[in-house]
Enzyme design. Sequence first.
Site, PDB file in Angstrom:
ATOM      1  N   SER A 150     -58.863 -21.684  10.124  1.00 54.16           N
ATOM      2  CA  SER A 150     -59.204 -23.181  10.621  1.00 54.16           C
ATOM      3  C   SER A 150     -58.106 -24.156  11.587  1.00 54.16           C
ATOM      4  CB  SER A 150     -60.188 -24.274   9.349  1.00 54.16           C
ATOM      5  OG  SER A 150     -60.979 -23.319   9.073  1.00 54.16           O
ATOM      6  N   GLU A 188       0.729  -1.490  -0.032  1.00 51.44           N
ATOM      7  CA  GLU A 188      -0.221  -0.075  -0.049  1.00 51.44           C
ATOM      8  C   GLU A 188       0.983   1.707   0.035  1.00 51.44           C
ATOM      9  OE1 GLU A 188      -2.961   0.013   0.071  1.00 51.44           O
ATOM     10  OE2 GLU A 188      -3.648  -2.284  -0.684  1.00 51.44           O
TER      11      GLU A 188
END
Length: 675
Positions: free
Chosen positions: A348, A84
Site C-alpha cells: 500500500s 622467526e
Amino acid sequence: MNFRFCRKVTLFGLLVIGMAACIVPSALAQEGFAAYSHLPPSYSSIKVFDSKGQFVGRLLPEKRYWVSIDRIPAFLQKAVIAVEDSRFYEHNGIDVRGIARALVKDVVKGRMAEGGSTITQQLIKNKFLSSEKSIDRKLKEGVMAMDFEKKYTKKQILEMYFNEIYYGNGAWGIAQAARIYFDKSPQELTEAECSLLAGVPKNPGRYNPLGKAEEVSRRRAVVLKRMADLNMITTRQQQKLKAQRVAVTRGGQAPYYLAHIKGKLIEQFGPQVIEQGGLEVTAAMDLELQKLAEKTLHDGVKRISPQMEGALLCLDTNTGDVLAAVGGTDYKQSPYNRAFFAKRQPGSTIKPLIYAAALEKGIATSSIWSDTPVAYNRGNNEVWKPLNYGREQYGELSLRQALAYSNNVITVKLLDTVGVPYFVDFAGKVGLPLRAENGLSLALGSDEVTLNELVRAYSPFATGGLRPEPRTIIRIYDRNRRTWTENPPVITPVLSPATAYISTQMLKDVMTYGTAKGLKKFTQLYPAAGKTGTTDDYRDAWFVGYTPGIITGVWLGYDKPKPGGKGFTGGTVAAPIWERFMRQAVTSRPVADFQKPEMVVSVAIDPATGYLAAPDCPDKRDELFIPGTQPTEYCLQHGGEALNPVAMPPVQPEAPEGQPAPEGAQEPIQEEIKE
C-alpha cells in the site's frame, strides 16, 4: 608417553638433519619470480569523509601487489629474521639446531608442538602446502625448502616470504598489510610499525595490529627483545621503540554506504579508479545518523527474527543527500545492499502516488466513493474482484478517509478512473518506474520497486513538488592531480505545489487516525506524514514517512520471500523502527510545518457528503482543494434526495494480499488483498 610417536619423531629428526648435512649452498639468482603486479610507487588509498568532514573509512584495491625487497625496510627484514629465523643466512632451508631443539620439545610433549620452521619452510607451507601438523607434511616441507634454497638466493626467498605471508584481516603480503593497518606503502613504515608487523606471522588472528592491545603489545616486546639479544638494536632503542605508541588505521565504518560509494566511483570513473587510489571523497552521509540507522535497524529487525533482513534509507528533502543508508543487518554476513538493489512489492505504499495522480487530474479529496466490490474482466474468462482486508465494506468514504484507512476497493476504482497509462507515466515522473502491463493490480502494489526508488518518489510530497535525485557523493578531490570534481544536487519539478501539499495533509491522517496511528504522539511533536505497506501473506513490511526536512523509508522481510507471521505489517514492525530513528534524527533540526502554497483553496465542507457545509450541517471540516476542484453547491438539507452522513469506520490493520476466498465464492473470481 607414546613410544611409537617418540621413535617416529626421532627418526624424522635424524633423517632431516642428515639431509641437511649433505647439502652445499648453490643458489643462483632467478628472474621473474614475482607472482603479482608490482605495487605502484605512489599509491594511496581512497579516503571517504562524511558531509561534516569526519573520517568514515577507506576504499582499498582488491588486487594483490608484489613489493621488491629494496622497498621493504631493512629494519622490518631484521625484525622478522630475529623473531622467526635468526640463522636464516646460515642454513640451507632447514635449521639443524632449530629442529634438534623442537625435536626435544615434541618428544617431551608427545605431539608435534614445535616445528622448528625456517623462513624458507614457512614460505613453502604458505605457498604450496597445508597447515596440517604431521610428520609427512613436515618432511615434504623440509625437502622442498632445501630445493628452494638451491634455486633462489636468500634475498629472493626473503622477498617471496614478505609477499606471500598472511598478516590477518584479509591481508596477504606486506603490501596489503601496510595498506590495511597503516594506510602506507611498505617503504613508508616506521621502525615502530615494523616491529608490530614482524610479530604477526606467528599467529595472524591473534597478533595482528587490530587484535587485543595487550597481546599485540606483548608480542611486539618479544620482537624487540629478540632484536636486542642479537645485537640488531641497542637496549636503548629497544626501550624507546617499546614505549612508542603506534597509530593503527581502524576498519572502515558504514560498510553498506562505503560499498555504494565504491560502486558510484566505478560508475563515474571506471573500474581502474579503485586500483589507482589517491582520492578524497566527501560523502553526503551524516556519520552520526548512519551509526544510528545501523543500530536502530539491526536491533529492530533482530527482535522479530534472527534470519530476517531489513533496509533503511534517509534523505535530506532539500538536496537529495543520502544522510544514511543501511542495506542489511550485518554487512560481514551479507554485503548485499537491500536499500538500493532489492526489488520487492511495495504493497500500500504505492497508494499515495495514485491519489496524487487523481489530484493532478482534478479529482478532489472530498469526493465520495463507495467501496462496494466490483469485478474486473482480465480476459480469458478470468475475473478479478479486489476486496478490502477482512472483506469488510464501509460504504461511502471520502478519498481522504480511503487513503488513511488504506481502502483497497476504492483505490482500485480510483486507478481505473485515472487510467493505468496515465498513472504509470505519473509514477515515472516522480521517480518510480512501473510496468503498465500489471494493470489495475498496480493499485495494490503488484510491481516491484527498491526502497531507494520509493523514497525518491515520496520526496516531492515533502518539497512542494520538487524531486531531488538521491546523492551519495558531494565532491571528490584527486590528490595526485590536485583537482576537484563536484556533484551538485539535481532537482526536478515534477508535481504542482498544491498537489504535493494536499497529498501531505492526507498522509498526515495516516499517522493520526489511519494505519500508522501509533505514530500520533510523534506527529504532535514534529509535523510528519507517511504511509504503511504490507504485501501478500505478510511477506514485506514498509513504512515511508517524512518531515519538512528529512524523509526516511524502512523495509523488512526475508531475502527469500516468506510470510513474516500474522501481525507482520508496516504499521506494527516498520513504523516503530522509523520512529526510533526519526526521533533522534530530527532533534538537531528546527521544528517546522509544511508550507502551504498560496494557490491552495480551503473551504468548509460536510465531510459526509463532500458538498459545501450548510449552516445546519451537524459536522463541518475545512478541506483543501486545487483551484477549480472545490465544491460549488451546498449540502442539501431540505427537499430532493437526502444525503445521509457516513459513520467513520474503525481503523483496520494493514491488509496483506492473497487471503483465502470465503465459502461460496464463485470461480473464476480471484481476490487480491493488500493493506
